[in-house]
Design a protein around this motif. Sequence first.
Motif, PDB file in Angstrom:
ATOM      1  N   LYS A 165       0.859  -1.189   0.000  1.00  0.00           N
ATOM      2  CA  LYS A 165       0.000   0.000   0.000  1.00  0.00           C
ATOM      3  C   LYS A 165       0.894   1.238   0.000  1.00  0.00           C
ATOM      4  CE  LYS A 165      -3.203  -2.599   2.917  1.00  0.00           C
ATOM      5  NZ  LYS A 165      -3.809  -2.687   4.274  1.00  0.00           N
ATOM      6  N   LEU A 166       1.151   1.754  -1.203  1.00  0.00           N
ATOM      7  CA  LEU A 166       2.094   2.862  -1.366  1.00  0.00           C
ATOM      8  C   LEU A 166       1.469   4.006  -2.150  1.00  0.00           C
ATOM      9  CD1 LEU A 166       5.427   0.998  -2.221  1.00  0.00           C
ATOM     10  CD2 LEU A 166       5.106   2.569  -0.321  1.00  0.00           C
ATOM     11  N   THR A 167       1.694   5.222  -1.685  1.00  0.00           N
ATOM     12  CA  THR A 167       1.284   6.419  -2.408  1.00  0.00           C
ATOM     13  C   THR A 167       2.472   7.366  -2.490  1.00  0.00           C
ATOM     14  OG1 THR A 167      -1.028   6.280  -1.673  1.00  0.00           O
ATOM     15  CG2 THR A 167      -0.236   8.429  -2.433  1.00  0.00           C
ATOM     16  N   VAL A 168       2.816   7.775  -3.711  1.00  0.00           N
ATOM     17  CA  VAL A 168       3.901   8.727  -3.930  1.00  0.00           C
ATOM     18  C   VAL A 168       3.299  10.124  -4.044  1.00  0.00           C
ATOM     19  CG1 VAL A 168       5.682   9.499  -5.536  1.00  0.00           C
ATOM     20  CG2 VAL A 168       5.435   7.059  -5.025  1.00  0.00           C
ATOM     21  N   PHE A 169       3.809  11.050  -3.247  1.00  0.00           N
ATOM     22  CA  PHE A 169       3.379  12.443  -3.303  1.00  0.00           C
ATOM     23  C   PHE A 169       4.405  13.236  -4.113  1.00  0.00           C
ATOM     24  CE2 PHE A 169       1.337  10.716   0.456  1.00  0.00           C
ATOM     25  CZ  PHE A 169       0.040  11.212   0.345  1.00  0.00           C
ATOM     26  N   ALA A 170       3.978  13.716  -5.289  1.00  0.00           N
ATOM     27  CA  ALA A 170       4.902  14.435  -6.168  1.00  0.00           C
ATOM     28  C   ALA A 170       5.346  15.756  -5.554  1.00  0.00           C
ATOM     29  CB  ALA A 170       4.246  14.683  -7.526  1.00  0.00           C
ATOM     30  N   ASP A 171       4.492  16.386  -4.767  1.00  0.00           N
ATOM     31  CA  ASP A 171       4.801  17.637  -4.075  1.00  0.00           C
ATOM     32  C   ASP A 171       5.361  18.708  -5.019  1.00  0.00           C
ATOM     33  OD1 ASP A 171       4.824  19.263  -1.813  1.00  0.00           O
ATOM     34  OD2 ASP A 171       6.911  18.774  -1.357  1.00  0.00           O
ATOM     35  N   GLY A 172       4.740  18.831  -6.175  1.00  0.00           N
ATOM     36  CA  GLY A 172       5.139  19.867  -7.114  1.00  0.00           C
ATOM     37  C   GLY A 172       6.227  19.475  -8.084  1.00  0.00           C
ATOM     38  N   HIS A 173       6.829  18.301  -7.914  1.00  0.00           N
ATOM     39  CA  HIS A 173       7.868  17.844  -8.830  1.00  0.00           C
ATOM     40  C   HIS A 173       7.244  17.248 -10.091  1.00  0.00           C
ATOM     41  CE1 HIS A 173      10.178  17.960  -5.031  1.00  0.00           C
ATOM     42  NE2 HIS A 173      11.208  18.220  -5.817  1.00  0.00           N
ATOM     43  N   ASP A 174       7.968  17.347 -11.180  1.00  0.00           N
ATOM     44  CA  ASP A 174       7.533  16.767 -12.456  1.00  0.00           C
ATOM     45  C   ASP A 174       8.143  15.378 -12.586  1.00  0.00           C
ATOM     46  OD1 ASP A 174       6.522  16.343 -14.955  1.00  0.00           O
ATOM     47  OD2 ASP A 174       7.981  17.614 -15.992  1.00  0.00           O
ATOM     48  N   ILE A 175       7.373  14.353 -12.242  1.00  0.00           N
ATOM     49  CA  ILE A 175       7.866  12.975 -12.324  1.00  0.00           C
ATOM     50  C   ILE A 175       7.759  12.514 -13.771  1.00  0.00           C
ATOM     51  CG2 ILE A 175       7.562  10.618 -11.488  1.00  0.00           C
ATOM     52  CD1 ILE A 175       6.293  11.751  -8.966  1.00  0.00           C
ATOM     53  N   PRO A 176       8.860  12.023 -14.364  1.00  0.00           N
ATOM     54  CA  PRO A 176       8.828  11.589 -15.764  1.00  0.00           C
ATOM     55  C   PRO A 176       7.721  10.582 -16.034  1.00  0.00           C
ATOM     56  CG  PRO A 176      11.086  11.682 -14.962  1.00  0.00           C
ATOM     57  CD  PRO A 176      10.205  11.902 -13.775  1.00  0.00           C
ATOM     58  N   SER A 177       7.146  10.655 -17.235  1.00  0.00           N
ATOM     59  CA  SER A 177       5.991   9.820 -17.565  1.00  0.00           C
ATOM     60  C   SER A 177       6.326   8.342 -17.539  1.00  0.00           C
ATOM     61  CB  SER A 177       5.440  10.210 -18.940  1.00  0.00           C
ATOM     62  OG  SER A 177       6.456  10.096 -19.932  1.00  0.00           O
ATOM     63  N   ASP A 178       7.545   7.969 -17.949  1.00  0.00           N
ATOM     64  CA  ASP A 178       7.902   6.549 -17.944  1.00  0.00           C
ATOM     65  C   ASP A 178       7.994   6.011 -16.519  1.00  0.00           C
ATOM     66  OD1 ASP A 178      10.165   8.194 -17.572  1.00  0.00           O
ATOM     67  OD2 ASP A 178      11.518   6.570 -18.167  1.00  0.00           O
ATOM     68  N   ILE A 179       8.452   6.848 -15.599  1.00  0.00           N
ATOM     69  CA  ILE A 179       8.513   6.425 -14.196  1.00  0.00           C
ATOM     70  C   ILE A 179       7.109   6.315 -13.625  1.00  0.00           C
ATOM     71  CG2 ILE A 179       9.215   7.135 -11.874  1.00  0.00           C
ATOM     72  CD1 ILE A 179      11.758   8.251 -13.049  1.00  0.00           C
ATOM     73  N   GLN A 180       6.243   7.273 -13.964  1.00  0.00           N
ATOM     74  CA  GLN A 180       4.862   7.195 -13.500  1.00  0.00           C
ATOM     75  C   GLN A 180       4.190   5.931 -14.016  1.00  0.00           C
ATOM     76  OE1 GLN A 180       2.268  10.519 -13.060  1.00  0.00           O
ATOM     77  NE2 GLN A 180       3.824  12.001 -13.696  1.00  0.00           N
ATOM     78  N   ALA A 181       4.484   5.573 -15.268  1.00  0.00           N
ATOM     79  CA  ALA A 181       3.891   4.368 -15.846  1.00  0.00           C
ATOM     80  C   ALA A 181       4.368   3.121 -15.114  1.00  0.00           C
ATOM     81  CB  ALA A 181       4.220   4.284 -17.328  1.00  0.00           C
ATOM     82  N   ASP A 182       5.663   3.088 -14.801  1.00  0.00           N
ATOM     83  CA  ASP A 182       6.202   1.926 -14.091  1.00  0.00           C
ATOM     84  C   ASP A 182       5.616   1.829 -12.686  1.00  0.00           C
ATOM     85  OD1 ASP A 182       8.144  -0.333 -13.868  1.00  0.00           O
ATOM     86  OD2 ASP A 182       8.963   0.946 -12.281  1.00  0.00           O
ATOM     87  N   LEU A 183       5.483   2.967 -12.008  1.00  0.00           N
ATOM     88  CA  LEU A 183       4.878   2.956 -10.676  1.00  0.00           C
ATOM     89  C   LEU A 183       3.438   2.466 -10.741  1.00  0.00           C
ATOM     90  CD1 LEU A 183       6.266   6.327  -9.240  1.00  0.00           C
ATOM     91  CD2 LEU A 183       6.980   4.006  -8.619  1.00  0.00           C
ATOM     92  N   ALA A 184       2.712   2.884 -11.764  1.00  0.00           N
ATOM     93  CA  ALA A 184       1.328   2.425 -11.935  1.00  0.00           C
ATOM     94  C   ALA A 184       1.277   0.924 -12.144  1.00  0.00           C
ATOM     95  CB  ALA A 184       0.684   3.152 -13.106  1.00  0.00           C
ATOM     96  N   ASN A 185       2.216   0.387 -12.933  1.00  0.00           N
ATOM     97  CA  ASN A 185       2.284  -1.062 -13.155  1.00  0.00           C
ATOM     98  C   ASN A 185       2.566  -1.818 -11.861  1.00  0.00           C
ATOM     99  OD1 ASN A 185       1.762  -0.889 -15.908  1.00  0.00           O
ATOM    100  ND2 ASN A 185       3.935  -0.733 -16.457  1.00  0.00           N
ATOM    101  N   ARG A 186       3.205  -1.137 -10.934  1.00  0.00           N
ATOM    102  CA  ARG A 186       3.511  -1.744  -9.642  1.00  0.00           C
ATOM    103  C   ARG A 186       2.406  -1.484  -8.618  1.00  0.00           C
ATOM    104  NH1 ARG A 186       9.113  -2.852  -9.040  1.00  0.00           N
ATOM    105  NH2 ARG A 186      10.344  -2.255 -10.863  1.00  0.00           N
ATOM    106  N   SER A 187       1.307  -0.897  -9.074  1.00  0.00           N
ATOM    107  CA  SER A 187       0.169  -0.562  -8.203  1.00  0.00           C
ATOM    108  C   SER A 187       0.544   0.462  -7.139  1.00  0.00           C
ATOM    109  CB  SER A 187      -0.408  -1.827  -7.553  1.00  0.00           C
ATOM    110  OG  SER A 187      -0.889  -2.727  -8.530  1.00  0.00           O
ATOM    111  N   ILE A 188       1.451   1.367  -7.505  1.00  0.00           N
ATOM    112  CA  ILE A 188       1.845   2.464  -6.628  1.00  0.00           C
ATOM    113  C   ILE A 188       1.182   3.740  -7.139  1.00  0.00           C
ATOM    114  CG2 ILE A 188       3.754   3.839  -5.728  1.00  0.00           C
ATOM    115  CD1 ILE A 188       5.555   1.387  -6.089  1.00  0.00           C
ATOM    116  N   SER A 189       0.364   4.349  -6.322  1.00  0.00           N
ATOM    117  CA  SER A 189      -0.354   5.555  -6.723  1.00  0.00           C
ATOM    118  C   SER A 189       0.572   6.766  -6.709  1.00  0.00           C
ATOM    119  CB  SER A 189      -1.529   5.818  -5.779  1.00  0.00           C
ATOM    120  OG  SER A 189      -2.422   4.720  -5.772  1.00  0.00           O
ATOM    121  N   VAL A 190       0.360   7.684  -7.649  1.00  0.00           N
ATOM    122  CA  VAL A 190       1.088   8.949  -7.691  1.00  0.00           C
ATOM    123  C   VAL A 190       0.076  10.080  -7.563  1.00  0.00           C
ATOM    124  CG1 VAL A 190       2.575  10.468  -9.032  1.00  0.00           C
ATOM    125  CG2 VAL A 190       2.917   7.983  -9.122  1.00  0.00           C
ATOM    126  N   VAL A 191       0.288  10.950  -6.588  1.00  0.00           N
ATOM    127  CA  VAL A 191      -0.621  12.060  -6.332  1.00  0.00           C
ATOM    128  C   VAL A 191       0.098  13.357  -6.657  1.00  0.00           C
ATOM    129  CG1 VAL A 191      -1.963  13.284  -4.577  1.00  0.00           C
ATOM    130  CG2 VAL A 191      -1.830  10.784  -4.535  1.00  0.00           C
TER     131      VAL A 191
END
Length: 297
Positions: A165-191
């Motif tokens: 059960k993981l949630t990543v808080f971007a906190d204003g940072h621009d997380i690269p789209s490929d990393i966001q996609a990989d996190l999503a594949n790992r069922s890690i939410s990005v806010v």
Amino acid sequence: MNDVIIIGGSFAGLAAALQLGRARRKVTVLDTGLPRNRFASHSHGLLGHDHKPPLDILAQARHQLARYPTVSLVSARADSVSGGLDDFTVLTDNGESLGARRVILSYGVADQMPDVPGFAESWGTSIVPCPYCDGFEVAGQHWGVLWTGPQSYQSAKLFQHWTDKLTVFADGHDIPSDIQADLANRSISVVAGRIVEIAHQKGHISTVNLESGRNIAVDVLFAQPRSKPSASLHESMGLATVDTPTGIVLKVDERRQTSVPGIYAAGDLATPFLPSVTQASSQGAMAGIFAQQSLLD
């Protein structure tokens, strides 16, 4: 004349003093009594002392050092260090001048809290930096990860060994789209969105509140705020440093010696990655041993 003056009396400094005391070297330890982990209720991962309050461990260590007559523990701050090999002078905040052949710096670092209400109040209780230090106690719970850069991506993947059960808080940072996609594949939410408040009850997080108005409930937030050395002695001595994602540390060689002969460093002040009590104690012991051996030359 001391054989060694140790500046900083937490885990690294006291471990160095123990080795030098057992070698019957004259040692003075200067300490301000403000260890970095004083905000933590328990220390984990230190063999023989797992799940003990860090201040209790340090108190026991100081009690054990009392049996070594050549070791002096002094409550004072070092204001300056001058001189060179075999003839260093340390001035303290009470005006005392101490001489030494070698110096060990172990005054640690101070964490720089972000200007977010509730963050500092929760630091060490439900906002923590290291899964090896605190992960076991909160395994299986909902973890938040505060994004600060590429290292946060590696942390998020690592944390899945403790919880799903993981949630990543971007906190204003621009997380690269490929990393966001990989996190999503790992069922890690990005806010997305900046954090404006940590809502808590006596340091225990209830929600991470965003500028958008969303409030995300988590049980613990893993964050690595930038840190800086707790004193500036290394600057006045011109010691070489290394810039890391979370702050600068002192550069040392394989014998824990800094760029200035006769000055050694150990603990968080000279640890670029994953500082811990275990690592600080080990480095302090080795700094003490190498400083002792250098006195033979």
